[in-house]
Design an enzyme around this catalytic site. Structure first.
Site, PDB file in Angstrom:
ATOM      1  N   TYR A  42       0.832  -1.203   0.000  1.00  0.00           N
ATOM      2  CA  TYR A  42       0.000   0.000   0.000  1.00  0.00           C
ATOM      3  C   TYR A  42       0.865   1.251   0.000  1.00  0.00           C
ATOM      4  CZ  TYR A  42       1.237   0.710   4.888  1.00  0.00           C
ATOM      5  OH  TYR A  42       1.945   0.914   6.048  1.00  0.00           O
ATOM      6  N   ASP A  68       3.080   7.332   4.035  1.00  0.00           N
ATOM      7  CA  ASP A  68       3.395   5.964   4.424  1.00  0.00           C
ATOM      8  C   ASP A  68       3.323   5.057   3.202  1.00  0.00           C
ATOM      9  OD1 ASP A  68       4.059   3.859   6.100  1.00  0.00           O
ATOM     10  OD2 ASP A  68       2.014   3.481   6.726  1.00  0.00           O
ATOM     11  N   TYR A  87      -8.221   8.756  10.863  1.00  0.00           N
ATOM     12  CA  TYR A  87      -7.702   9.003  12.215  1.00  0.00           C
ATOM     13  C   TYR A  87      -8.555   9.977  13.016  1.00  0.00           C
ATOM     14  CZ  TYR A  87      -3.749   6.362  10.508  1.00  0.00           C
ATOM     15  OH  TYR A  87      -2.964   5.368   9.988  1.00  0.00           O
ATOM     16  N   PHE A  89      -5.510   6.025  -0.444  1.00  0.00           N
ATOM     17  CA  PHE A  89      -4.628   4.862  -0.405  1.00  0.00           C
ATOM     18  C   PHE A  89      -4.763   4.037  -1.691  1.00  0.00           C
ATOM     19  CE2 PHE A  89      -5.075   5.625   4.135  1.00  0.00           C
ATOM     20  CZ  PHE A  89      -3.842   5.292   4.646  1.00  0.00           C
TER      21      PHE A  89
END
Length: 264
Positions: A190, A201, A244, A256
Protein backbone atom coordinates in the site's frame (compact mmCIF):
# COMPACT_ATOMS: atom_id res chain seq x y z
CA UNK A 1 1.68 7.71 11.70
CA UNK A 2 2.08 4.27 10.09
CA UNK A 3 -0.78 1.84 9.78
CA UNK A 4 1.68 -0.98 10.28
CA UNK A 5 5.00 -0.35 11.99
CA UNK A 6 7.91 -2.08 10.43
CA UNK A 7 11.61 -1.33 10.30
CA UNK A 8 13.17 -2.42 7.06
CA UNK A 9 15.62 -1.09 4.49
CA UNK A 10 14.99 -1.74 0.84
CA UNK A 11 18.35 -2.07 -0.91
CA UNK A 12 19.03 -2.49 -4.61
CA UNK A 13 21.60 -5.23 -5.19
CA UNK A 14 22.66 -5.81 -8.74
CA UNK A 15 23.44 -9.51 -9.07
CA UNK A 16 23.26 -12.12 -11.76
CA UNK A 17 20.15 -14.33 -11.77
CA UNK A 18 18.96 -17.45 -13.52
CA UNK A 19 18.09 -16.35 -17.03
CA UNK A 20 14.63 -16.82 -18.41
CA UNK A 21 15.47 -14.99 -21.64
CA UNK A 22 18.80 -15.80 -23.33
CA UNK A 23 21.16 -12.83 -23.06
CA UNK A 24 21.93 -13.25 -26.75
CA UNK A 25 18.40 -12.00 -27.48
CA UNK A 26 19.28 -8.65 -25.88
CA UNK A 27 21.74 -6.95 -28.23
CA UNK A 28 24.69 -5.09 -26.79
CA UNK A 29 24.29 -1.36 -27.60
CA UNK A 30 26.48 -0.33 -30.52
CA UNK A 31 27.61 2.71 -28.51
CA UNK A 32 28.32 0.76 -25.31
CA UNK A 33 31.98 1.85 -25.28
CA UNK A 34 31.20 5.58 -25.09
CA UNK A 35 28.20 7.91 -25.39
CA UNK A 36 27.54 9.49 -28.79
CA UNK A 37 28.22 13.18 -29.37
CA UNK A 38 24.51 14.05 -29.16
CA UNK A 39 24.01 12.45 -25.71
CA UNK A 40 23.09 14.88 -22.94
CA UNK A 41 25.38 15.19 -19.94
CA UNK A 42 24.73 16.33 -16.37
CA UNK A 43 27.17 18.31 -14.23
CA UNK A 44 27.95 15.07 -12.34
CA UNK A 45 29.16 13.42 -15.53
CA UNK A 46 26.13 11.20 -16.21
CA UNK A 47 25.48 10.88 -19.95
CA UNK A 48 22.11 9.80 -21.34
CA UNK A 49 20.09 9.48 -24.50
CA UNK A 50 16.32 9.03 -24.84
CA UNK A 51 15.57 5.89 -26.87
CA UNK A 52 11.79 6.10 -26.57
CA UNK A 53 9.89 9.12 -25.20
CA UNK A 54 7.43 8.78 -22.32
CA UNK A 55 4.16 10.54 -21.61
CA UNK A 56 2.90 13.13 -19.14
CA UNK A 57 4.82 15.48 -16.88
CA UNK A 58 5.36 13.30 -13.80
CA UNK A 59 8.96 12.44 -12.95
CA UNK A 60 10.06 10.48 -9.88
CA UNK A 61 11.92 11.99 -6.93
CA UNK A 62 14.46 10.31 -4.64
CA UNK A 63 11.75 9.30 -2.16
CA UNK A 64 9.66 7.55 -4.80
CA UNK A 65 9.53 3.84 -5.55
CA UNK A 66 9.67 3.06 -9.26
CA UNK A 67 8.95 0.01 -11.39
CA UNK A 68 11.56 -0.39 -14.12
CA UNK A 69 12.84 -2.83 -16.71
CA UNK A 70 16.56 -2.59 -17.36
CA UNK A 71 19.65 -4.26 -18.76
CA UNK A 72 23.21 -3.30 -17.81
CA UNK A 73 26.62 -3.76 -19.42
CA UNK A 74 30.24 -2.86 -18.87
CA UNK A 75 31.79 -0.72 -21.60
CA UNK A 76 33.39 -3.92 -22.98
CA UNK A 77 29.86 -5.12 -23.79
CA UNK A 78 29.53 -7.70 -21.00
CA UNK A 79 26.02 -7.86 -19.56
CA UNK A 80 26.10 -8.14 -15.75
CA UNK A 81 22.46 -7.65 -14.80
CA UNK A 82 19.03 -7.54 -16.44
CA UNK A 83 15.44 -7.59 -15.20
CA UNK A 84 14.51 -8.39 -18.82
CA UNK A 85 16.53 -11.61 -18.63
CA UNK A 86 14.83 -12.49 -15.35
CA UNK A 87 11.45 -11.85 -16.98
CA UNK A 88 10.32 -9.68 -14.09
CA UNK A 89 10.43 -5.85 -13.73
CA UNK A 90 12.17 -4.49 -10.65
CA UNK A 91 10.54 -2.29 -8.02
CA UNK A 92 12.88 -0.16 -5.92
CA UNK A 93 13.28 3.19 -4.19
CA UNK A 94 15.47 5.72 -5.97
CA UNK A 95 17.46 6.71 -2.89
CA UNK A 96 18.66 3.11 -2.50
CA UNK A 97 19.96 2.79 -6.07
CA UNK A 98 23.36 3.48 -7.55
CA UNK A 99 23.65 7.30 -7.57
CA UNK A 100 23.95 7.50 -11.36
CA UNK A 101 21.00 5.19 -11.96
CA UNK A 102 18.83 7.23 -9.58
CA UNK A 103 19.93 10.50 -11.19
CA UNK A 104 19.09 9.18 -14.64
CA UNK A 105 15.66 7.87 -13.67
CA UNK A 106 14.79 11.23 -12.08
CA UNK A 107 15.07 12.68 -15.60
CA UNK A 108 12.52 10.23 -17.02
CA UNK A 109 8.77 10.14 -17.60
CA UNK A 110 6.58 7.05 -17.32
CA UNK A 111 6.87 4.97 -20.50
CA UNK A 112 10.27 6.41 -21.41
CA UNK A 113 13.28 4.27 -22.28
CA UNK A 114 16.68 5.89 -21.78
CA UNK A 115 20.28 4.77 -22.14
CA UNK A 116 22.59 5.85 -19.32
CA UNK A 117 26.40 5.94 -19.29
CA UNK A 118 27.21 5.99 -15.59
CA UNK A 119 30.79 6.90 -14.62
CA UNK A 120 32.44 4.75 -11.94
CA UNK A 121 32.17 7.53 -9.33
CA UNK A 122 28.35 7.33 -9.69
CA UNK A 123 28.30 3.51 -9.88
CA UNK A 124 30.20 1.04 -7.66
CA UNK A 125 33.22 3.33 -7.09
CA UNK A 126 35.72 0.50 -7.60
CA UNK A 127 34.17 -1.73 -4.93
CA UNK A 128 35.65 -5.22 -4.87
CA UNK A 129 33.50 -7.87 -6.54
CA UNK A 130 31.39 -5.31 -8.42
CA UNK A 131 31.56 -4.23 -12.07
CA UNK A 132 34.37 -1.71 -12.57
CA UNK A 133 34.51 1.46 -14.62
CA UNK A 134 31.70 3.15 -16.50
CA UNK A 135 28.46 1.17 -16.71
CA UNK A 136 25.76 1.36 -19.38
CA UNK A 137 22.06 0.89 -18.54
CA UNK A 138 19.04 0.71 -20.81
CA UNK A 139 16.13 1.60 -18.53
CA UNK A 140 12.37 1.74 -19.13
CA UNK A 141 10.33 3.55 -16.47
CA UNK A 142 7.10 1.54 -16.23
CA UNK A 143 5.41 3.09 -13.21
CA UNK A 144 5.86 5.37 -10.19
CA UNK A 145 3.60 3.59 -7.68
CA UNK A 146 4.38 6.00 -4.82
CA UNK A 147 3.77 9.14 -6.91
CA UNK A 148 0.57 10.95 -5.92
CA UNK A 149 -2.20 10.05 -8.41
CA UNK A 150 -3.76 12.78 -10.54
CA UNK A 151 -7.10 12.31 -8.74
CA UNK A 152 -5.63 12.54 -5.22
CA UNK A 153 -7.63 15.70 -4.43
CA UNK A 154 -11.00 14.14 -5.17
CA UNK A 155 -12.35 10.86 -6.58
CA UNK A 156 -13.47 10.70 -10.22
CA UNK A 157 -17.15 10.67 -11.10
CA UNK A 158 -17.14 6.96 -11.95
CA UNK A 159 -15.73 5.87 -8.55
CA UNK A 160 -18.02 3.85 -6.27
CA UNK A 161 -19.26 5.30 -2.97
CA UNK A 162 -20.47 3.21 -0.05
CA UNK A 163 -23.08 4.13 2.54
CA UNK A 164 -20.38 5.11 5.04
CA UNK A 165 -18.84 7.65 2.65
CA UNK A 166 -15.88 5.49 1.60
CA UNK A 167 -15.10 5.92 -2.11
CA UNK A 168 -13.10 3.43 -4.16
CA UNK A 169 -12.08 2.45 -7.66
CA UNK A 170 -10.59 -0.85 -8.84
CA UNK A 171 -7.24 -0.28 -10.55
CA UNK A 172 -6.48 -3.93 -11.32
CA UNK A 173 -8.94 -6.83 -11.06
CA UNK A 174 -8.00 -9.68 -8.74
CA UNK A 175 -7.82 -13.40 -9.29
CA UNK A 176 -9.26 -14.49 -5.94
CA UNK A 177 -12.78 -15.75 -5.36
CA UNK A 178 -13.64 -14.60 -1.86
CA UNK A 179 -13.41 -11.46 0.28
CA UNK A 180 -11.71 -11.19 3.66
CA UNK A 181 -13.76 -10.66 6.81
CA UNK A 182 -12.87 -8.68 9.95
CA UNK A 183 -11.46 -11.75 11.68
CA UNK A 184 -8.99 -12.42 8.84
CA UNK A 185 -5.35 -11.43 8.66
CA UNK A 186 -4.32 -9.95 5.32
CA UNK A 187 -1.06 -9.20 3.53
CA UNK A 188 -1.00 -6.07 1.38
CA UNK A 189 1.19 -3.58 -0.40
CA UNK A 190 0.00 0.00 0.00
CA UNK A 191 0.84 3.68 -0.31
CA UNK A 192 -1.00 6.51 1.42
CA UNK A 193 -1.27 10.22 0.57
CA UNK A 194 -2.97 13.27 2.00
CA UNK A 195 -5.25 15.03 -0.48
CA UNK A 196 -2.55 17.64 -1.14
CA UNK A 197 -0.42 14.84 -2.62
CA UNK A 198 2.00 14.25 0.26
CA UNK A 199 2.98 10.60 0.69
CA UNK A 200 3.03 9.74 4.40
CA UNK A 201 3.39 5.96 4.42
CA UNK A 202 4.19 3.12 2.04
CA UNK A 203 5.05 -0.55 2.35
CA UNK A 204 6.79 -0.17 -1.03
CA UNK A 205 9.45 2.13 0.41
CA UNK A 206 10.19 -0.50 3.06
CA UNK A 207 10.57 -3.17 0.41
CA UNK A 208 8.19 -5.64 2.04
CA UNK A 209 4.39 -6.08 2.19
CA UNK A 210 2.54 -5.52 5.47
CA UNK A 211 0.53 -8.19 7.31
CA UNK A 212 -2.11 -7.35 9.92
CA UNK A 213 -5.52 -8.36 11.32
CA UNK A 214 -8.23 -6.57 9.38
CA UNK A 215 -10.00 -5.47 12.57
CA UNK A 216 -6.88 -3.67 13.86
CA UNK A 217 -6.64 -0.90 11.27
CA UNK A 218 -8.55 2.33 10.59
CA UNK A 219 -12.27 1.81 9.79
CA UNK A 220 -11.86 2.84 6.15
CA UNK A 221 -9.31 0.09 5.67
CA UNK A 222 -11.41 -2.53 7.42
CA UNK A 223 -14.35 -1.71 5.17
CA UNK A 224 -12.35 -1.19 1.98
CA UNK A 225 -10.11 -4.26 2.06
CA UNK A 226 -13.17 -6.41 2.82
CA UNK A 227 -14.48 -5.42 -0.63
CA UNK A 228 -11.38 -6.83 -2.35
CA UNK A 229 -10.20 -10.25 -3.53
CA UNK A 230 -6.63 -11.55 -3.72
CA UNK A 231 -4.60 -10.00 -6.52
CA UNK A 232 -6.81 -6.92 -6.71
CA UNK A 233 -5.46 -3.39 -6.53
CA UNK A 234 -7.80 -0.53 -5.65
CA UNK A 235 -7.67 3.17 -4.77
CA UNK A 236 -9.60 4.36 -1.72
CA UNK A 237 -10.61 7.88 -0.75
CA UNK A 238 -11.17 7.66 3.00
CA UNK A 239 -12.95 10.51 4.83
CA UNK A 240 -11.36 11.67 8.07
CA UNK A 241 -14.09 10.11 10.21
CA UNK A 242 -13.10 6.69 8.79
CA UNK A 243 -9.36 7.42 9.17
CA UNK A 244 -7.70 9.00 12.22
CA UNK A 245 -10.73 11.16 13.14
CA UNK A 246 -8.63 14.27 13.67
CA UNK A 247 -6.96 12.82 16.77
CA UNK A 248 -3.53 12.26 15.23
CA UNK A 249 -1.65 12.80 12.00
CA UNK A 250 -2.14 12.42 9.14
CA UNK A 251 -5.18 14.67 9.41
CA UNK A 252 -8.07 15.07 7.00
CA UNK A 253 -9.24 12.79 4.20
CA UNK A 254 -6.69 10.22 3.00
CA UNK A 255 -6.07 8.38 -0.26
CA UNK A 256 -4.63 4.86 -0.41
CA UNK A 257 -3.61 2.54 -3.20
CA UNK A 258 -3.90 -1.00 -1.79
CA UNK A 259 -3.01 -4.32 -3.38
CA UNK A 260 -4.40 -7.36 -1.59
CA UNK A 261 -1.74 -10.06 -1.82
CA UNK A 262 -3.03 -12.74 0.52
CA UNK A 263 -5.87 -13.59 2.91
CA UNK A 264 -4.75 -15.75 5.82
Amino acid sequence: MSIFRCVAIFLLTLTSAAAQTPTSQIPVPSDVAAPPANASKTKNGLASEVLKPGAGNARPSKDDVVTIDYSAWTTEGKMFDSSVVRGRPSEMQLKNMLPGLAEGIELMQVGETRRLWIPEKLAFKGKEGKPKGTLVFDVTLLEIPTHAPADVKAPPADATKTGSGLVYQVLKPGTGTHHPIKADTVTVHYTGWTTDGKMFDSSLTRGAPSTFPLDRVIPGWTEGVALMVEGEKARFWIPERLAYKGTSSPYGDLVFDIELIKIQ
